[in-house]
Design a protein around this motif. Structure first.
Motif, mmCIF file in Angstrom:
data_model
loop_
_atom_site.group_PDB
_atom_site.id
_atom_site.type_symbol
_atom_site.label_atom_id
_atom_site.label_comp_id
_atom_site.label_asym_id
_atom_site.label_seq_id
_atom_site.Cartn_x
_atom_site.Cartn_y
_atom_site.Cartn_z
ATOM 1 N N MET A 73 38.577 46.386 50.891
ATOM 2 C CA MET A 73 38.935 45.030 51.344
ATOM 3 C C MET A 73 40.323 44.732 50.444
ATOM 4 S SD MET A 73 35.104 43.524 49.792
ATOM 5 C CE MET A 73 35.376 41.885 49.771
ATOM 6 N N TRP A 74 41.491 44.412 51.420
ATOM 7 C CA TRP A 74 42.724 44.383 51.050
ATOM 8 C C TRP A 74 43.484 43.119 51.430
ATOM 9 C CZ3 TRP A 74 45.223 43.440 55.258
ATOM 10 C CH2 TRP A 74 44.796 43.553 56.876
ATOM 11 N N ASP A 75 42.913 42.350 52.122
ATOM 12 C CA ASP A 75 43.540 41.096 52.565
ATOM 13 C C ASP A 75 43.640 39.971 51.416
ATOM 14 O OD1 ASP A 75 40.825 40.893 52.983
ATOM 15 O OD2 ASP A 75 40.708 39.423 54.420
ATOM 16 N N ALA A 76 43.073 39.970 50.591
ATOM 17 C CA ALA A 76 43.097 38.907 49.280
ATOM 18 C C ALA A 76 43.139 37.655 49.888
ATOM 19 C CB ALA A 76 44.112 39.429 48.537
ATOM 20 N N PRO A 77 42.125 37.145 50.497
ATOM 21 C CA PRO A 77 42.258 35.603 51.177
ATOM 22 C C PRO A 77 42.402 34.203 50.255
ATOM 23 C CG PRO A 77 39.904 36.460 51.220
ATOM 24 C CD PRO A 77 40.719 37.643 50.984
ATOM 25 N N PHE A 78 42.152 34.913 49.080
ATOM 26 C CA PHE A 78 42.256 33.599 48.020
ATOM 27 C C PHE A 78 43.718 33.695 47.302
ATOM 28 C CE2 PHE A 78 37.495 34.321 48.495
ATOM 29 C CZ PHE A 78 37.190 32.980 48.818
ATOM 30 N N TYR A 79 44.269 34.720 47.604
ATOM 31 C CA TYR A 79 45.601 34.899 46.730
ATOM 32 C C TYR A 79 46.676 34.209 47.610
ATOM 33 C CZ TYR A 79 49.515 37.265 44.591
ATOM 34 O OH TYR A 79 50.894 37.382 44.196
ATOM 35 N N LYS A 80 47.249 33.245 46.728
ATOM 36 C CA LYS A 80 48.353 32.464 47.239
ATOM 37 C C LYS A 80 49.640 32.862 46.838
ATOM 38 C CE LYS A 80 44.920 30.357 49.466
ATOM 39 N NZ LYS A 80 44.907 30.305 50.641
ATOM 40 N N GLY A 81 50.677 33.260 47.817
ATOM 41 C CA GLY A 81 52.023 33.637 47.450
ATOM 42 C C GLY A 81 52.688 32.334 46.909
ATOM 43 N N SER A 82 53.817 32.828 45.896
ATOM 44 C CA SER A 82 54.516 31.639 45.339
ATOM 45 C C SER A 82 56.096 32.055 45.336
ATOM 46 C CB SER A 82 54.166 30.986 44.093
ATOM 47 O OG SER A 82 54.071 32.320 43.372
ATOM 48 N N GLU A 83 56.481 32.830 46.128
ATOM 49 C CA GLU A 83 57.858 33.288 46.539
ATOM 50 C C GLU A 83 58.369 34.298 45.134
ATOM 51 O OE1 GLU A 83 60.301 29.909 47.285
ATOM 52 O OE2 GLU A 83 59.576 30.042 49.393
ATOM 53 N N LYS A 84 57.502 34.901 44.552
ATOM 54 C CA LYS A 84 57.842 35.796 43.427
ATOM 55 C C LYS A 84 58.797 37.044 43.792
ATOM 56 C CE LYS A 84 53.457 35.167 40.806
ATOM 57 N NZ LYS A 84 52.840 34.262 41.852
ATOM 58 N N LEU A 85 58.621 37.074 45.099
ATOM 59 C CA LEU A 85 59.580 38.372 45.533
ATOM 60 C C LEU A 85 60.425 38.001 46.693
ATOM 61 C CD1 LEU A 85 56.963 41.296 45.582
ATOM 62 C CD2 LEU A 85 58.714 40.903 43.632
ATOM 63 N N LYS A 86 60.557 36.784 46.730
ATOM 64 C CA LYS A 86 61.367 36.160 48.016
ATOM 65 C C LYS A 86 62.965 36.919 48.208
ATOM 66 C CE LYS A 86 63.302 31.998 49.597
ATOM 67 N NZ LYS A 86 63.587 30.642 49.478
ATOM 68 N N GLY A 87 63.185 37.341 49.413
ATOM 69 C CA GLY A 87 64.242 38.022 49.706
ATOM 70 C C GLY A 87 64.266 39.424 49.241
ATOM 71 N N LYS A 88 63.444 39.974 48.737
ATOM 72 C CA LYS A 88 63.625 41.394 48.117
ATOM 73 C C LYS A 88 62.941 42.388 49.538
ATOM 74 C CE LYS A 88 63.313 40.393 43.472
ATOM 75 N NZ LYS A 88 64.541 40.798 43.304
ATOM 76 N N VAL A 89 63.089 43.464 49.188
ATOM 77 C CA VAL A 89 62.882 44.703 49.896
ATOM 78 C C VAL A 89 62.035 45.844 49.243
ATOM 79 C CG1 VAL A 89 63.391 46.707 51.499
ATOM 80 C CG2 VAL A 89 64.754 44.302 51.597
ATOM 81 N N ALA A 90 61.116 46.200 49.565
ATOM 82 C CA ALA A 90 60.178 47.309 48.962
ATOM 83 C C ALA A 90 59.730 48.333 49.772
ATOM 84 C CB ALA A 90 58.774 46.517 48.513
ATOM 85 N N LEU A 91 60.006 49.706 49.181
ATOM 86 C CA LEU A 91 59.416 51.035 49.996
ATOM 87 C C LEU A 91 58.277 51.375 49.240
ATOM 88 C CD1 LEU A 91 59.939 53.469 51.619
ATOM 89 C CD2 LEU A 91 61.643 54.262 49.992
ATOM 90 N N ILE A 92 57.198 51.495 49.863
ATOM 91 C CA ILE A 92 55.799 51.863 49.445
ATOM 92 C C ILE A 92 55.326 53.111 50.155
ATOM 93 C CG2 ILE A 92 53.602 51.232 49.167
ATOM 94 C CD1 ILE A 92 54.418 48.000 49.449
ATOM 95 N N THR A 93 55.128 54.185 49.108
ATOM 96 C CA THR A 93 54.713 55.493 49.619
ATOM 97 C C THR A 93 52.961 55.532 49.782
ATOM 98 O OG1 THR A 93 54.381 56.695 47.656
ATOM 99 C CG2 THR A 93 56.696 56.690 48.590
ATOM 100 N N GLY A 94 52.339 56.066 50.570
ATOM 101 C CA GLY A 94 51.264 55.951 50.779
ATOM 102 C C GLY A 94 50.774 54.452 51.203
ATOM 103 N N GLY A 95 51.786 53.941 51.958
ATOM 104 C CA GLY A 95 51.423 52.375 52.257
ATOM 105 C C GLY A 95 50.882 51.952 53.449
ATOM 106 N N ASP A 96 50.143 53.182 54.025
ATOM 107 C CA ASP A 96 49.370 53.107 55.320
ATOM 108 C C ASP A 96 48.048 52.165 54.950
ATOM 109 O OD1 ASP A 96 49.422 55.724 54.122
ATOM 110 O OD2 ASP A 96 47.463 55.749 55.629
ATOM 111 N N SER A 97 47.422 52.592 53.875
ATOM 112 C CA SER A 97 46.062 52.289 53.639
ATOM 113 C C SER A 97 45.811 51.919 52.272
ATOM 114 C CB SER A 97 45.003 53.309 54.141
ATOM 115 O OG SER A 97 45.166 54.566 53.394
ATOM 116 N N GLY A 98 44.425 51.752 51.989
ATOM 117 C CA GLY A 98 44.021 51.502 50.545
ATOM 118 C C GLY A 98 44.765 50.694 49.553
ATOM 119 N N ILE A 99 45.170 51.117 48.326
ATOM 120 C CA ILE A 99 45.850 50.345 47.363
ATOM 121 C C ILE A 99 47.561 50.122 48.254
ATOM 122 C CG2 ILE A 99 47.165 50.223 45.204
ATOM 123 C CD1 ILE A 99 44.997 52.052 44.054
ATOM 124 N N GLY A 100 48.041 51.013 48.882
ATOM 125 C CA GLY A 100 49.350 50.729 49.343
ATOM 126 C C GLY A 100 49.170 49.756 50.209
#
Length: 328
Positions: A73-100
């Motif tokens: 379960m990864w989609d977090a339907p109750f989590y509402k965004g609030s622009e905490k990372l607006k305009g940023k860029v992230a690189l995530i390793t192991g980003g295909d599944s699970g925690i990533g």
């Protein structure tokens, strides 16, 4: 496709073959069993999460989330965004599944574009990319082996070229395979664990550091095994303890640039990592010994990465290891 990218993908395929070879050698030596002590306590989250017994389906390494009977379960339907990372860029390793994947989705929900680094799990990576794009953000896929320093440099360069910069590095890729004793832990097995879990984190951080600006962040995925050890995960626990020390040391080095470095240390989490290691009864009772009586789901871990990535919420936090261990 460039010759270099083809080389990265060819190497990734060889590494995945090596991981499967290690997995088969261990499985030929042992039969694992595990029994839960107590019934699971009541649920504590915004929605109900699966409790043991879980499906015992075993995955071939490196583990494809799409092949799991019980989907994380990864989609977090109750989590509402609030622009905490607006305009940023992230690189995530192991980003295909699970925690990533869960981290990629919440980062996107907070306004962040995402580069997804992975070994060879193409189907999972495409699903994560689609999920990020559904949140209205850009996503790119970068297959390859994080243990290769040339790949690390290329992944950072591609992220900056395609997405316009780099603000957050999440080191999350990992290799894990149980061994009952040190006699069963071959040098090949030991080497693969260290290459992915330690060399990979170092390579990615070294490649990213010159491009990070004040307010940027590196977040490493540690583990409860790095805090407490695990008798059947000698090599994995060693690397996770190393990641914790790496986090604290790198934090001291990079704070002069205004870059924060922290780690999240989860307990058992239902991702492809463990079904690609355990099988049968042991997998069915995965997480049952935690006080919460179950493993975490990726969406329960991902908000901690948002917290540590955002200068709005963690501007005075660096060099910390944040355990999320279900009450251990």
């Amino acid at each position: 496709m460039t010759g270099a990218q083809q080389g990265f993908e060819d190497r990734a395929e060889r590494v995945a073959d090596d991981e499967r070879k290690i997995q088969k050698e261990i499985e030929a030596k042992e039969k694992r069993s595990f029994k839960a002590d107590d019934d699971a306590p009541p649920q504590t989250g915004a929605r109900a999460y699966p409790v043991p017994p879980l499906p015992g389906k075993h995955l071939e390494k490196p583990g494809v989330e799409a092949d799991l009977t019980l989907k994380p379960m990864w989609d977090a339907p109750f989590y509402k965004g609030s622009e905490k990372l607006k305009g940023k860029v992230a690189l995530i390793t192991g980003g295909d599944s699970g925690i990533g994947r869960a981290v990629a989705v919440l980062f996107a929900r907070e306004g962040c574009d995402v580069a997804i680094a992975y070994l060879e799990e193409e189907e999972d990576a495409e699903a994560t990319k689609a999920a990020v794009e559904k949140e209205g953000r850009k996503a790119i896929l970068i297959p390859g082996d994080v243990a290769d320093p040339e790949y690390a440099e290329a992944a950072v360069a591609k992220t900056i070229e395609a997405l316009g910069g780099l603000d957050i590095l999440v080191n999350n890729a990992a290799f894990q395979e149980h061994a009952k004793s040190i006699e069963d832990l071959t040098y090949e097995h030991f080497d693969r664990t260290l290459k992915t879990n330690l060399y990979g984190y170092f390579n990615m951080a070294k490649a990213a550091a010159p491009h990070l600006k004040p307010g940027s962040a590196i977040i490493n995925t540690g583990s409860v095994t790095g805090l407490e050890g695990s008798k059947e995960l000698l090599d994995y626990s060693m690397t996770k303890g190393g990641i914790h020390a790496f986090t604290r040391s790198l934090a001291g080095s990079l704070i002069k640039k205004g870059v924060r470095v922290n780690a999240v240390a989860p307990g058992p989490v239902w991702t492809p990592l463990n079904p690609a290691d355990k099988s049968g009864d042991e997998l069915q009772q995965f997480g049952a010994k935690t006080p919460m009586g179950r493993p975490a789901q990726p969406e329960e871990i991902a908000p901690a990465f948002v917290f540590l990535a955002s200068p709005q919420t963690s501007s005075y936090i660096t060099g910390e290891i944040l355990p999320i261990v279900g009450g251990y």
